[in-house]
Motif scaffolding. Structure first.
Motif, PDB file in Angstrom:
ATOM      1  N   ARG A 135     -19.549  -0.887  -1.286  1.00  0.00           N
ATOM      2  CA  ARG A 135     -20.023  -1.967  -2.162  1.00  0.00           C
ATOM      3  C   ARG A 135     -20.182  -1.450  -3.584  1.00  0.00           C
ATOM      4  NH1 ARG A 135     -25.581  -3.232  -3.248  1.00  0.00           N
ATOM      5  NH2 ARG A 135     -25.792  -5.261  -4.259  1.00  0.00           N
ATOM      6  N   SER A 138     -22.256  -3.792  -8.912  1.00  0.00           N
ATOM      7  CA  SER A 138     -22.376  -5.143  -9.469  1.00  0.00           C
ATOM      8  C   SER A 138     -22.130  -6.236  -8.435  1.00  0.00           C
ATOM      9  CB  SER A 138     -21.388  -5.317 -10.630  1.00  0.00           C
ATOM     10  OG  SER A 138     -20.056  -5.134 -10.166  1.00  0.00           O
ATOM     11  N   SER A 140     -22.748  -8.728  -5.501  1.00  0.00           N
ATOM     12  CA  SER A 140     -23.887  -9.414  -4.872  1.00  0.00           C
ATOM     13  C   SER A 140     -23.765  -9.351  -3.356  1.00  0.00           C
ATOM     14  CB  SER A 140     -23.934 -10.874  -5.325  1.00  0.00           C
ATOM     15  OG  SER A 140     -22.804 -11.574  -4.822  1.00  0.00           O
ATOM     16  N   VAL A 141     -24.836  -9.712  -2.692  1.00  0.00           N
ATOM     17  CA  VAL A 141     -24.822  -9.752  -1.228  1.00  0.00           C
ATOM     18  C   VAL A 141     -23.783 -10.760  -0.747  1.00  0.00           C
ATOM     19  CG1 VAL A 141     -26.182 -10.365   0.815  1.00  0.00           C
ATOM     20  CG2 VAL A 141     -27.216  -8.997  -1.010  1.00  0.00           C
ATOM     21  N   GLN A 142     -23.759 -11.912  -1.388  1.00  0.00           N
ATOM     22  CA  GLN A 142     -22.780 -12.950  -1.031  1.00  0.00           C
ATOM     23  C   GLN A 142     -21.351 -12.415  -1.157  1.00  0.00           C
ATOM     24  OE1 GLN A 142     -22.940 -16.794  -0.457  1.00  0.00           O
ATOM     25  NE2 GLN A 142     -20.996 -15.961   0.279  1.00  0.00           N
ATOM     26  N   ARG A 143     -21.087 -11.738  -2.259  1.00  0.00           N
ATOM     27  CA  ARG A 143     -19.724 -11.223  -2.488  1.00  0.00           C
ATOM     28  C   ARG A 143     -19.374 -10.120  -1.496  1.00  0.00           C
ATOM     29  NH1 ARG A 143     -15.539 -10.892  -2.079  1.00  0.00           N
ATOM     30  NH2 ARG A 143     -13.853 -10.175  -3.437  1.00  0.00           N
ATOM     31  N   TYR A 144     -20.348  -9.293  -1.148  1.00  0.00           N
ATOM     32  CA  TYR A 144     -20.063  -8.207  -0.212  1.00  0.00           C
ATOM     33  C   TYR A 144     -19.781  -8.750   1.193  1.00  0.00           C
ATOM     34  CZ  TYR A 144     -20.377  -3.799   2.291  1.00  0.00           C
ATOM     35  OH  TYR A 144     -20.083  -2.707   3.075  1.00  0.00           O
ATOM     36  N   GLU A 167     -30.750 -15.016   1.635  1.00  0.00           N
ATOM     37  CA  GLU A 167     -31.120 -15.570   0.328  1.00  0.00           C
ATOM     38  C   GLU A 167     -32.390 -16.418   0.417  1.00  0.00           C
ATOM     39  OE1 GLU A 167     -27.664 -17.522  -1.226  1.00  0.00           O
ATOM     40  OE2 GLU A 167     -26.846 -15.631  -2.015  1.00  0.00           O
ATOM     41  N   ARG A 170     -35.026 -13.855   0.373  1.00  0.00           N
ATOM     42  CA  ARG A 170     -35.045 -13.108  -0.898  1.00  0.00           C
ATOM     43  C   ARG A 170     -35.583 -13.939  -2.057  1.00  0.00           C
ATOM     44  NH1 ARG A 170     -35.498 -10.751  -4.837  1.00  0.00           N
ATOM     45  NH2 ARG A 170     -34.221  -9.151  -5.854  1.00  0.00           N
TER      46      ARG A 170
END
Length: 200
Positions: A135, A138, A140-144, A167, A170
Motif C-alpha cells: 500500500r 497516499s 486510502s483504505v477504500q482504494r487499497y 468507515e 472510523r
C-alpha cells in the motif's frame, strides 16, 4: 418608668434634695445601662449558638423530636437507603457504550478502535500473500481494498462490505454496539481467510 423618674427628680430638685436627685438619676441610668447590656449579651449568645450549629446538621435525633415523628423519619430514611442500594448498579452490570461488558469475551475491548485496527492486519496479510500488494502512503483504505479486488485476492462484495463497516467505525461519532462489532469481525475473518491468514 420615664415619667416616674422625671417626677421624682423634679420633686427632689424643687425641694433642693440634691442627694436624692443624684441617687435617682444614677439608679435609673444604671438600670437602663444594665438592661441594654443584658439585651446585647443575649443577642450575642443566640448568634454564637446559631453559628456553632453545623450547616449539615438537622434536628432529627431522638432527643430533638417526639417519638412518633422520630420513628416516622428514621423509617423513611431506612426505606430510601434500601431503594438506593438495590438500584445501585453492580460492577458486572456496568457497560460503557462502545466497550465490551466486563467479564465477557469482549472484556476491555473498545469496539471502534478494534474495528479500525483490523485494516493494518489485512494489509500485512495481503503483503505476505503478494509483495506487489504494498500500500502506498497516499492510498486510502477504500482504494487499497479496490486494489485487492482488482488483483482478485478478495471478492467485490466482501471488500465493499468491509470498507462500509470500517468507515462507519472510523468516521462516525456514535459508538459501535456489540452486535455490529460481532458482525463486522465475522466479515474480517472471512476476508483474512481469503488472504490466506493462518494466525501467525
Amino acid at each position: 418608668l420615664g415619667i416616674s423618674a422625671y417626677d421624682i427628680i423634679r420633686n427632689a430638685k424643687d425641694k433642693e434634695y440634691y442627694p436624692y436627685v443624684y441617687i435617682a438619676s444614677g439608679s435609673y441610668f444604671l438600670t437602663g445601662f444594665v438592661t441594654v447590656l443584658l439585651g446585647w449579651c443575649r443577642l450575642n449568645l443566640v448568634k454564637n449558638a446559631l453559628a456553632n450549629i453545623p450547616k449539615s446538621s438537622m434536628p432529627i435525633k431522638n432527643r430533638d423530636l417526639p417519638n412518633s415523628v422520630f420513628n416516622l423519619i428514621t423509617g423513611e430514611l431506612t426505606r430510601v437507603s434500601m431503594i438506593a442500594w438495590t438500584g445501585e448498579p453492580k460492577p458486572e452490570d456496568v457497560n460503557l457504550p462502545g466497550w465490551g461488558r466486563p467479564g465477557s469475551d469482549f472484556d476491555d475491548i473498545h469496539f471502534k478502535s478494534s474495528m479500525i485496527n483490523t485494516f493494518s492486519l489485512i494489509e500485512q496479510t495481503a503483503l505476505k500473500k503478494n509483495s506487489s500488494l504494498k500500500r502506498q502512503p497516499s492510498m486510502s483504505v477504500q482504494r487499497y481494498i479496490d486494489l485487492l479486488i482488482e488483483h482478485r485476492v478478495i471478492d467485490r462484495g466482501l471488500g465493499h462490505a468491509y470498507v462500509e463497516g470500517y468507515e462507519r467505525a472510523r468516521f462516525s461519532e456514535d459508538e459501535v454496539p456489540q452486535e455490529q462489532y460481532t458482525e463486522f469481525m465475522k466479515l474480517v475473518l472471512q476476508l483474512l481467510r481469503r488472504l490466506g491468514y493462518n494466525g501467525d
